[in-house]
Design an enzyme around this catalytic site. Sequence first.
Site, PDB file in Angstrom:
ATOM      1  N   GLY A  42     -47.476 -53.919 -35.362  1.00 20.77           N
ATOM      2  CA  GLY A  42     -46.978 -52.614 -34.944  1.00 20.77           C
ATOM      3  C   GLY A  42     -47.272 -52.338 -33.483  1.00 20.77           C
ATOM      4  O   GLY A  42     -46.424 -51.831 -32.740  1.00 20.77           O
ATOM      5  N   ASP A  43     -48.484 -52.669 -33.051  1.00 15.75           N
ATOM      6  CA  ASP A  43     -48.851 -52.471 -31.646  1.00 15.75           C
ATOM      7  C   ASP A  43     -48.009 -53.351 -30.729  1.00 15.75           C
ATOM      8  O   ASP A  43     -47.547 -52.910 -29.674  1.00 15.75           O
ATOM      9  CB  ASP A  43     -50.328 -52.814 -31.452  1.00 15.75           C
ATOM     10  CG  ASP A  43     -51.251 -51.800 -32.092  1.00 15.75           C
ATOM     11  OD1 ASP A  43     -51.313 -50.666 -31.607  1.00 15.75           O
ATOM     12  OD2 ASP A  43     -51.898 -52.138 -33.094  1.00 15.75           O
ATOM     13  N   THR A  44     -47.833 -54.597 -31.123  1.00 11.31           N
ATOM     14  CA  THR A  44     -47.103 -55.525 -30.261  1.00 11.31           C
ATOM     15  C   THR A  44     -45.627 -55.160 -30.180  1.00 11.31           C
ATOM     16  O   THR A  44     -45.009 -55.254 -29.108  1.00 11.31           O
ATOM     17  CB  THR A  44     -47.273 -56.962 -30.771  1.00 11.31           C
ATOM     18  OG1 THR A  44     -48.664 -57.240 -30.917  1.00 11.31           O
ATOM     19  CG2 THR A  44     -46.674 -57.958 -29.796  1.00 11.31           C
ATOM     20  N   SER A  67     -51.649 -57.525 -35.486  1.00 13.00           N
ATOM     21  CA  SER A  67     -51.324 -56.117 -35.211  1.00 13.00           C
ATOM     22  C   SER A  67     -49.882 -55.998 -34.734  1.00 13.00           C
ATOM     23  O   SER A  67     -49.608 -55.645 -33.578  1.00 13.00           O
ATOM     24  CB  SER A  67     -52.300 -55.564 -34.176  1.00 13.00           C
ATOM     25  OG  SER A  67     -53.635 -55.707 -34.607  1.00 13.00           O
ATOM     26  N   ALA A 124     -45.376 -52.419 -27.764  1.00 10.66           N
ATOM     27  CA  ALA A 124     -45.527 -52.920 -26.402  1.00 10.66           C
ATOM     28  C   ALA A 124     -44.244 -53.567 -25.906  1.00 10.66           C
ATOM     29  O   ALA A 124     -43.844 -53.372 -24.743  1.00 10.66           O
ATOM     30  CB  ALA A 124     -46.676 -53.927 -26.347  1.00 10.66           C
TER      31      ALA A 124
END
Length: 408
Positions: free
Chosen positions: A179-181, A177, A184
């Site tokens: 995009g999420d990381t 994932s 973050a």
Amino acid sequence: MNSASKPSTQPPAAAALAGLKVVEMGQLIAGPFCGKTLGEFGADVVKIEAPVSGDPLRNWRLLQDGTSVWWQVQSRNKRSVAIDLRAAEGQELARRLIAEADVLIENFRPGTLEGWGLGWDELREINPGLVMLRISGYGQTGPYRDLPGFGAIGEAMGGLRHLTGEPGRVPMRVGVSIGDTLAALHGTIGVLLALYHRKAHGGPGQVIDVALHEAVFNVMESLLPEYSAFGAVREAAGSALPGIAPSNAYRCADGYVLVAGNGDSIFRRLMEVVERPDLATAPDLQSNAGRVARVDELDAAIGAWTLPRTIDEVLRLLGAARVPAGRVYTAKDIHEDPHYRARDMILRQTTRDGHEVDVPGIVPKLSGTPGSVRSSAPRLGDDTDAVLREAGLTSEQISLLRSKGAIA
């Protein structure tokens, strides 16, 4: 908790973020990864979870005794408080915790916190120095703000998915994932910038607004300026690095190796190793532009040399010639690699259920105030009573809230 034997896995004398109080309201990946990073460097991270269900990540992918082993990484160094944020009593508890916090992390859809009376305007009244990180699919403003957005959608809108995979084939995800990381990590940078401004310049708290697609777009290199200047739309290129040659994956007798021979002197050494001195000395191949024009020929020459050889043989010969190359690692390769272990990138944690599990180490590596794993990932609500007592509630008040279902 932590059974790793290397000293660097023990709590350092002075953690970089010691004394920093963080309230994490996020769930799944983007918000919690930021909380994980801050916690590894000493921040006290209090994670608010919904009673009964908790963070859905607890149940994602492979489970051990009912809990995801991913959870053991994402939530180490955190304390879990089970509060029903949909209840008025739960919202008041959240305000009480946030009033004493330095940082609030949330990754709900825009407007969710406002609906609970926990929007920025309300929170800065009770805590003017608060740094509030808000991660969402499309950001807190703009025409798409209210649309639901996950990391995969951010990767698509940010331009990454179009470039991932083989030309003419269905766009591929990178396997994690990302995009999420990326969101973050951008959020973590924003938090640290805001904290520095607050401390060094006496500034007030502020909101960090991170959109998933913008975090992806920010690492897309020359994608936009190439279109702006030349009308060029960059396309998927498989394992090759478009416009840079030679740099690709090449088949060996027992798998693939990545070879990056795109530096001028590196290229010449590579061609000597693959037994093509004619290419090493060709006048038009002494710069990248010339090599890009003949990239298919170069890839074919390298591939013909690697194909009958094993990965180990290829890496040994290229390493001796100082040509950057590497195998395509699996989880097994990583687990067995001595370099990973020498740099403390594989740590053994003991879960709160008593299991031993290997987990990724801590990045980045600071010489004076390194990160550490101080506690394993909590069970749902493990720290509810302790955190609420720290916030000034009595045992009777906590029992009453529990009887009402506001906490668990």
